[in-house]
Design a protein around this motif. Structure first.
Motif, mmCIF file in Angstrom:
data_model
loop_
_atom_site.group_PDB
_atom_site.id
_atom_site.type_symbol
_atom_site.label_atom_id
_atom_site.label_comp_id
_atom_site.label_asym_id
_atom_site.label_seq_id
_atom_site.Cartn_x
_atom_site.Cartn_y
_atom_site.Cartn_z
ATOM 1 N N GLY A 62 0.769 -1.201 0.117
ATOM 2 C CA GLY A 62 -0.062 -0.015 0.040
ATOM 3 C C GLY A 62 0.938 1.258 -0.104
ATOM 4 O O GLY A 62 2.157 1.255 -0.162
ATOM 5 N N ASP A 63 0.084 2.345 0.154
ATOM 6 C CA ASP A 63 0.672 3.815 -0.240
ATOM 7 C C ASP A 63 1.744 4.072 1.155
ATOM 8 O O ASP A 63 2.678 4.860 0.813
ATOM 9 N N ASP A 64 1.487 3.358 2.313
ATOM 10 C CA ASP A 64 2.317 3.648 3.315
ATOM 11 C C ASP A 64 3.588 2.721 3.360
ATOM 12 O O ASP A 64 4.339 2.995 4.347
ATOM 13 N N ASP A 65 3.708 1.720 2.520
ATOM 14 C CA ASP A 65 4.806 0.836 2.665
ATOM 15 C C ASP A 65 6.102 1.313 2.609
ATOM 16 O O ASP A 65 6.819 1.299 3.492
ATOM 17 N N MET A 66 6.728 2.119 1.434
ATOM 18 C CA MET A 66 7.809 2.438 1.489
ATOM 19 C C MET A 66 8.098 3.628 2.502
ATOM 20 O O MET A 66 9.257 3.625 3.146
#
Length: 139
Positions: free
Chosen positions: A84-88
């Motif tokens: 998801g968008d919060d991964d990296m």
């Protein structure tokens, strides 16, 4: 010199800071060590540890704002986004902060400043279960 080690499992509610001072102090007391150091290590690549203000929650809110500027969610330049968008962003935030910390122990307690507390800083949106190893050494 004596060494005592224990594991702390911390459930988070998702992104934000989670106060762990009391739980770590409990382990320090259980160690029986009165003078030495307490080392806290968290075993994850998308969370971190910090010593910061424990009286005014606005400090931790502002730290979240600051780190969001440094490692924004969903940056199109990121290649790693499998979760998801919060991964990296979560990995970058963890790398920019601390994975471990060491606090002196005196009279069987953590030696912290008046307004200091220990916090697990969750960088993921979703609730997580985080494992910490606490090692207390001294006399």
């Amino acid at each position: 010199m004596a060494v005592y080690q224990d594991t702390l499992t911390q459930q988070t509610r998702g992104r934000g800071t989670h106060h762990i001072t009391t739980a770590v102090e409990h382990i320090v007391r259980a160690s029986g060590i009165t003078t030495g150091t307490c080392h806290v290590f968290q075993h994850h690549t998308s969370a971190s540890l910090l010593v910061t203000e424990n009286a005014d929650p606005d400090v931790r809110h502002d730290l979240e704002t600051l780190i969001a500027r440094m490692a924004p969610d969903g940056d199109p330049a990121y290649r790693h986004d499998m979760e998801g968008d919060d991964d990296m962003a979560a990995h970058a935030r963890a790398m920019l902060t601390h994975n471990d910390l060491t606090v002196p122990v005196g009279q069987g307690r953590l030696i912290l400043g008046t307004w200091q507390g220990l916090f697990l800083w969750e960088h993921r949106y979703a609730a997580q279960t985080r494992k910490l190893t606490i090692t207390v050494q001294g006399e």
